[in-house]
Design a protein around this motif. Structure first.
Motif, PDB file in Angstrom:
ATOM      1  N   GLU A  95      16.285  18.206  74.535  1.00  0.00           N
ATOM      2  CA  GLU A  95      17.269  17.468  73.742  1.00  0.00           C
ATOM      3  C   GLU A  95      18.377  18.369  73.218  1.00  0.00           C
ATOM      4  OE1 GLU A  95      14.779  15.655  70.849  1.00  0.00           O
ATOM      5  OE2 GLU A  95      14.025  14.111  72.244  1.00  0.00           O
ATOM      6  N   SER A  96      18.050  19.632  72.926  1.00  0.00           N
ATOM      7  CA  SER A  96      19.057  20.579  72.440  1.00  0.00           C
ATOM      8  C   SER A  96      19.783  21.293  73.575  1.00  0.00           C
ATOM      9  CB  SER A  96      18.392  21.613  71.509  1.00  0.00           C
ATOM     10  OG  SER A  96      17.411  22.365  72.196  1.00  0.00           O
ATOM     11  N   ARG A  97      19.468  20.909  74.809  1.00  0.00           N
ATOM     12  CA  ARG A  97      20.106  21.464  76.018  1.00  0.00           C
ATOM     13  C   ARG A  97      19.977  22.991  76.070  1.00  0.00           C
ATOM     14  NH1 ARG A  97      22.958  17.490  78.603  1.00  0.00           N
ATOM     15  NH2 ARG A  97      23.455  15.624  77.378  1.00  0.00           N
ATOM     16  N   THR A  98      18.815  23.478  75.669  1.00  0.00           N
ATOM     17  CA  THR A  98      18.549  24.915  75.712  1.00  0.00           C
ATOM     18  C   THR A  98      18.233  25.337  77.143  1.00  0.00           C
ATOM     19  OG1 THR A  98      17.666  24.843  73.463  1.00  0.00           O
ATOM     20  CG2 THR A  98      17.067  26.754  74.827  1.00  0.00           C
ATOM     21  N   PRO A  99      18.926  26.316  77.694  1.00  0.00           N
ATOM     22  CA  PRO A  99      18.630  26.759  79.063  1.00  0.00           C
ATOM     23  C   PRO A  99      17.206  27.279  79.170  1.00  0.00           C
ATOM     24  CG  PRO A  99      20.752  27.619  78.329  1.00  0.00           C
ATOM     25  CD  PRO A  99      20.090  27.032  77.116  1.00  0.00           C
ATOM     26  N   MET A 100      16.529  26.858  80.234  1.00  0.00           N
ATOM     27  CA  MET A 100      15.155  27.277  80.472  1.00  0.00           C
ATOM     28  C   MET A 100      15.117  28.181  81.700  1.00  0.00           C
ATOM     29  SD  MET A 100      13.250  25.698  78.161  1.00  0.00           S
ATOM     30  CE  MET A 100      11.616  25.677  78.889  1.00  0.00           C
ATOM     31  N   GLN A 101      14.155  29.080  81.729  1.00  0.00           N
ATOM     32  CA  GLN A 101      13.977  29.967  82.873  1.00  0.00           C
ATOM     33  C   GLN A 101      12.789  29.577  83.737  1.00  0.00           C
ATOM     34  OE1 GLN A 101      13.739  33.800  80.900  1.00  0.00           O
ATOM     35  NE2 GLN A 101      15.933  34.133  81.144  1.00  0.00           N
ATOM     36  N   GLY A 102      11.943  28.691  83.231  1.00  0.00           N
ATOM     37  CA  GLY A 102      10.796  28.268  84.015  1.00  0.00           C
ATOM     38  C   GLY A 102       9.781  27.529  83.173  1.00  0.00           C
ATOM     39  N   ALA A 103       8.823  26.910  83.862  1.00  0.00           N
ATOM     40  CA  ALA A 103       7.724  26.203  83.219  1.00  0.00           C
ATOM     41  C   ALA A 103       6.537  26.290  84.167  1.00  0.00           C
ATOM     42  CB  ALA A 103       8.092  24.753  82.943  1.00  0.00           C
ATOM     43  N   SER A 104       5.442  26.906  83.711  1.00  0.00           N
ATOM     44  CA  SER A 104       4.340  27.222  84.616  1.00  0.00           C
ATOM     45  C   SER A 104       2.999  26.781  84.058  1.00  0.00           C
ATOM     46  CB  SER A 104       4.288  28.736  84.879  1.00  0.00           C
ATOM     47  OG  SER A 104       5.456  29.190  85.528  1.00  0.00           O
ATOM     48  N   ASP A 105       2.115  26.466  84.993  1.00  0.00           N
ATOM     49  CA  ASP A 105       0.701  26.231  84.695  1.00  0.00           C
ATOM     50  C   ASP A 105      -0.041  27.473  85.160  1.00  0.00           C
ATOM     51  OD1 ASP A 105      -1.988  25.498  84.707  1.00  0.00           O
ATOM     52  OD2 ASP A 105      -1.580  23.456  85.371  1.00  0.00           O
ATOM     53  N   HIS A 106      -0.679  28.168  84.221  1.00  0.00           N
ATOM     54  CA  HIS A 106      -1.400  29.393  84.551  1.00  0.00           C
ATOM     55  C   HIS A 106      -2.910  29.192  84.647  1.00  0.00           C
ATOM     56  CE1 HIS A 106       2.194  31.782  84.395  1.00  0.00           C
ATOM     57  NE2 HIS A 106       2.450  31.408  83.157  1.00  0.00           N
ATOM     58  N   GLY A 107      -3.337  27.947  84.637  1.00  0.00           N
ATOM     59  CA  GLY A 107      -4.775  27.679  84.701  1.00  0.00           C
ATOM     60  C   GLY A 107      -5.415  27.733  83.341  1.00  0.00           C
ATOM     61  N   PHE A 108      -5.309  28.876  82.679  1.00  0.00           N
ATOM     62  CA  PHE A 108      -5.851  29.005  81.321  1.00  0.00           C
ATOM     63  C   PHE A 108      -4.855  28.571  80.256  1.00  0.00           C
ATOM     64  CE2 PHE A 108      -4.836  33.301  83.074  1.00  0.00           C
ATOM     65  CZ  PHE A 108      -3.603  33.491  82.451  1.00  0.00           C
ATOM     66  N   SER A 109      -3.588  28.363  80.646  1.00  0.00           N
ATOM     67  CA  SER A 109      -2.560  27.961  79.685  1.00  0.00           C
ATOM     68  C   SER A 109      -1.427  27.260  80.414  1.00  0.00           C
ATOM     69  CB  SER A 109      -2.014  29.177  78.931  1.00  0.00           C
ATOM     70  OG  SER A 109      -1.278  30.022  79.815  1.00  0.00           O
ATOM     71  N   GLU A 110      -0.601  26.575  79.624  1.00  0.00           N
ATOM     72  CA  GLU A 110       0.637  25.980  80.124  1.00  0.00           C
ATOM     73  C   GLU A 110       1.779  26.603  79.336  1.00  0.00           C
ATOM     74  OE1 GLU A 110      -0.231  21.478  81.293  1.00  0.00           O
ATOM     75  OE2 GLU A 110      -1.095  22.018  79.351  1.00  0.00           O
ATOM     76  N   ALA A 111       2.878  26.928  80.010  1.00  0.00           N
ATOM     77  CA  ALA A 111       3.885  27.781  79.383  1.00  0.00           C
ATOM     78  C   ALA A 111       5.306  27.377  79.739  1.00  0.00           C
ATOM     79  CB  ALA A 111       3.647  29.238  79.798  1.00  0.00           C
ATOM     80  N   LEU A 112       6.184  27.561  78.748  1.00  0.00           N
ATOM     81  CA  LEU A 112       7.625  27.389  78.922  1.00  0.00           C
ATOM     82  C   LEU A 112       8.280  28.753  78.768  1.00  0.00           C
ATOM     83  CD1 LEU A 112       8.031  24.360  76.465  1.00  0.00           C
ATOM     84  CD2 LEU A 112       7.484  24.275  78.919  1.00  0.00           C
ATOM     85  N   TYR A 113       9.320  29.008  79.549  1.00  0.00           N
ATOM     86  CA  TYR A 113       9.990  30.312  79.531  1.00  0.00           C
ATOM     87  C   TYR A 113      11.488  30.141  79.288  1.00  0.00           C
ATOM     88  CZ  TYR A 113       5.649  32.090  81.485  1.00  0.00           C
ATOM     89  OH  TYR A 113       4.331  32.415  81.673  1.00  0.00           O
ATOM     90  N   LEU A 114      12.025  31.006  78.433  1.00  0.00           N
ATOM     91  CA  LEU A 114      13.446  31.020  78.127  1.00  0.00           C
ATOM     92  C   LEU A 114      13.805  32.395  77.595  1.00  0.00           C
ATOM     93  CD1 LEU A 114      14.087  29.216  74.721  1.00  0.00           C
ATOM     94  CD2 LEU A 114      11.796  29.454  75.661  1.00  0.00           C
ATOM     95  N   ALA A 115      15.067  32.583  77.236  1.00  0.00           N
ATOM     96  CA  ALA A 115      15.507  33.864  76.673  1.00  0.00           C
ATOM     97  C   ALA A 115      16.384  33.594  75.464  1.00  0.00           C
ATOM     98  CB  ALA A 115      16.278  34.674  77.713  1.00  0.00           C
ATOM     99  N   ASP A 116      16.404  34.558  74.543  1.00  0.00           N
ATOM    100  CA  ASP A 116      17.285  34.424  73.381  1.00  0.00           C
ATOM    101  C   ASP A 116      18.704  34.854  73.755  1.00  0.00           C
ATOM    102  OD1 ASP A 116      17.553  37.232  73.093  1.00  0.00           O
ATOM    103  OD2 ASP A 116      15.991  37.367  71.567  1.00  0.00           O
ATOM    104  N   PRO A 117      19.674  34.732  72.850  1.00  0.00           N
ATOM    105  CA  PRO A 117      21.058  35.043  73.205  1.00  0.00           C
ATOM    106  C   PRO A 117      21.312  36.487  73.630  1.00  0.00           C
ATOM    107  CG  PRO A 117      21.001  33.672  71.244  1.00  0.00           C
ATOM    108  CD  PRO A 117      19.590  34.083  71.519  1.00  0.00           C
TER     109      PRO A 117
END
Length: 283
Positions: A95-117
């Protein structure tokens, strides 16, 4: 066989050197959802609950932004209490249109990836129930595309995003290093972390107490060190559950000839790449 580090050892906080403090503070409060816990002349302390700092931003206006593909921080990882919390975080980022670098399922966890400015990597994740992966990290661990639609259903009909929820912690940290043999010698043989997963000669994941990983170490960025006046990771901390556990660990580090420095009264060790590791009791 080397004794393992204390089973309840965890990552406490991450300390970043930043060039534009106002911009970075705004990002970590409005986009990531931390609260400002304390401010000093050149530092901002961020977290979720009082007296439990998760992130320190230290203003270094003369510094240059850390170049890509250099040794240092790959990402730090913010662990949310539940899958529904992760779903709400994803909705907020969308909703905030934040750029994302990826979204992964690691089996033991689920994760979102991004970077700060300023390019510091961030992972926001939720663990699957521990009984599903404990003792089987090698077997369960994977990296596949996250099923975003299934994740979002976890928050269906629930309350909206309202910042980082109570119970949020710094789950792990992942570092670019120049050599895995050196990393294993320091983090496993001397500090006592257990090896959880090895990916050939490219990545090593270590942990305390059977967690899937507290520290990731990889050689994906090559061997170049960043300039001394770069932004990025200054320090991270290992947190212990009691003063007795902390003192026992310090004594064992010293027996392994790990140098313990005092930095403003805080016991600190330095890894082979200059990353400062502060030792404290979890507040």
């Amino acid at each position: 066989m080397n004794p393992s580090i204390h089973a309840n050892t965890a990552i406490g906080h991450v300390h970043l050197k930043v060039k534009d403090l106002n911009r970075m503070e705004a990002f970590y409060t409005k986009t990531i959802g931390f609260e400002v816990l304390k401010q000093e002349d050149s530092r901002v302390y961020l977290g979720v609950v009082p007296d439990h700092v998760l992130l320190i931003l230290e203003h270094q206006p003369s510094y240059v932004v850390k170049p890509a593909r250099t040794i240092g921080l790959y990402h730090f990882a913010i662990l949310l209490p539940s899958r529904a919390d992760l779903a709400r975080a994803l909705m907020h980022l969308a909703e905030s249109r934040t750029p994302m670098q990826g979204a992964s399922d690691h089996g033991f966890s689920e994760a979102l990836y991004l970077a700060d400015p300023e390019g510091n990597g961030i992972e926001i994740y939720a663990d699957r129930p521990r009984e599903q992966w404990e003792g089987r990290v090698d077997e369960v661990g994977t990296t596949i595309a996250l099923d975003v639609e299934d994740l979002l259903r976890a928050a269906a009909g629930d309350e909206t995003w309202n910042g980082m929820p109570n119970g949020t912690i710094m789950g792990h940290i992942h570092l670019h290093v120049s050599d895995l043999s050196t990393a294993e010698a320091f983090y496993v043989e001397r500090l006592g972390f257990d090896i959880m997963t090895v990916y050939g000669e490219q990545a090593l994941f270590v942990a305390a107490g059977g967690y899937h990983h507290h520290i990731g170490l990889n050689t994906w960025a090559g061997t170049a060190m960043p300039p001394a006046d770069s932004t990025g990771l200054y320090a991270y901390s290992l947190a212990f559950d009691s003063e007795a556990s902390l003192m026992e660990t310090i004594q064992r580090f010293e027996s392994k000839q790990v140098a313990i420095h005092q930095s403003n009264g805080v016991p600190t060790i330095i890894d082979p790449w200059g990353n400062r590791i502060e030792l404290h009791v979890l507040s």
